[in-house]
Design a protein around this motif. Sequence first.
Motif, PDB file in Angstrom:
ATOM      1  N   VAL A 194       0.812  -1.213   0.000  1.00  0.00           N
ATOM      2  CA  VAL A 194       0.000   0.000   0.000  1.00  0.00           C
ATOM      3  C   VAL A 194       0.850   1.268   0.000  1.00  0.00           C
ATOM      4  N   SER A 195       1.847   1.356   0.895  1.00  0.00           N
ATOM      5  CA  SER A 195       2.590   2.618   0.976  1.00  0.00           C
ATOM      6  C   SER A 195       3.384   2.860  -0.309  1.00  0.00           C
ATOM      7  N   ARG A 196       3.903   1.800  -0.899  1.00  0.00           N
ATOM      8  CA  ARG A 196       4.635   1.927  -2.170  1.00  0.00           C
ATOM      9  C   ARG A 196       3.702   2.420  -3.273  1.00  0.00           C
ATOM     10  N   ALA A 197       2.503   1.817  -3.340  1.00  0.00           N
ATOM     11  CA  ALA A 197       1.534   2.204  -4.375  1.00  0.00           C
ATOM     12  C   ALA A 197       1.098   3.655  -4.174  1.00  0.00           C
ATOM     13  N   GLN A 198       0.920   4.022  -2.892  1.00  0.00           N
ATOM     14  CA  GLN A 198       0.500   5.404  -2.610  1.00  0.00           C
ATOM     15  C   GLN A 198       1.577   6.392  -3.026  1.00  0.00           C
ATOM     16  N   ALA A 199       2.839   6.030  -2.778  1.00  0.00           N
ATOM     17  CA  ALA A 199       3.941   6.918  -3.155  1.00  0.00           C
ATOM     18  C   ALA A 199       3.982   7.100  -4.673  1.00  0.00           C
ATOM     19  N   ILE A 200       3.759   6.027  -5.403  1.00  0.00           N
ATOM     20  CA  ILE A 200       3.760   6.108  -6.872  1.00  0.00           C
ATOM     21  C   ILE A 200       2.587   6.983  -7.335  1.00  0.00           C
ATOM     22  N   LEU A 201       1.449   6.731  -6.710  1.00  0.00           N
ATOM     23  CA  LEU A 201       0.234   7.472  -7.082  1.00  0.00           C
ATOM     24  C   LEU A 201       0.406   8.974  -6.888  1.00  0.00           C
ATOM     25  N   LYS A 202       1.118   9.327  -5.818  1.00  0.00           N
ATOM     26  CA  LYS A 202       1.344  10.744  -5.493  1.00  0.00           C
ATOM     27  C   LYS A 202       2.008  11.496  -6.633  1.00  0.00           C
ATOM     28  N   GLY A 203       2.840  10.793  -7.408  1.00  0.00           N
ATOM     29  CA  GLY A 203       3.589  11.424  -8.491  1.00  0.00           C
ATOM     30  C   GLY A 203       2.715  11.758  -9.707  1.00  0.00           C
ATOM     31  N   PHE A 204       1.493  11.334  -9.684  1.00  0.00           N
ATOM     32  CA  PHE A 204       0.617  11.589 -10.853  1.00  0.00           C
ATOM     33  C   PHE A 204      -0.218  12.833 -10.655  1.00  0.00           C
TER      34      PHE A 204
END
Length: 204
Positions: A194-204
């Motif tokens: 989850v935290s990894r996916a959230q970090a990636i999502l933040k960049g969009f």
Amino acid sequence: MRTHPGNVFVISAPSGTGKSTLANRLVASLDNFIFSISTTTRAARPGEVNGKDYFFVDDTAFDQMVHEDGFIEWVQVYGNRYGTGRKWLQGVLDSGQDVLLDIETTGALNLRRAIPDAVMIFILPPSASELEHRLRGRGKDSEIQIQERMKYARHELELYHAYDFLVVNDDLEMAYQQMEAIVWATRVRRERMVSRAQAILKGF
Ligand code: ADP
Ligand code: 5GP
């Protein structure tokens, strides 16, 4: 929500199945993957090192840890006590490492209650006759001990339904690949990512 970044893997198997062979290779091959170090009242065998194979303690020190609720689980086996230290395990998991616990079935079932997301792997021999053959081939046990281990194996095998994964150690290479696959699949489970996916999502 997970309370720690590391994963807990538990493996159990009747003695002689090949658990040590498989576990040693996993720990040697994978990064961030270590053996749990249990605390025990049993005497160290030749070559065993305190703080590496076990934390060797006397009865009084073990009693004290039980009294202080210092164990996630503990059992008495063949006159000796063995336990998984709560603080030790928490420290390792907090540091993000995965831990492999080699504990017998009663302790494994208790651990599951304390850590519900522990991944429980049971290793089965391909047959009763092959297990007996491996016990003989290992040359560590007397004939009486082999018969005792075969009897206890039946009791342990009956508990297979409490585990998440069943690996039959017939062909060693195949069993090893299955064990590694379980570790990798666990590491990429959604709740662990989850935290990894959230970090990636933040960049969009
Ligand atoms: P455990 O830790 O479960 O008691 P070991 O890892 O000591 O078992 O293995 C028991 C014996 O069986 C050893 O001699 C080992 O080399 C052998 N062994 C392990 N896996 C296999 C396999 N897949 N096929 C044949 N022999 C095996
Ligand atoms: P040994 O004396 O051969 O090292 O271990 C005897 C048994 O105790 C093995 O089946 C091993 O898996 C189990 N064992 C070792 N440490 C622990 C522990 O912390 N908890 C439990 N429940 N079993 C353990």
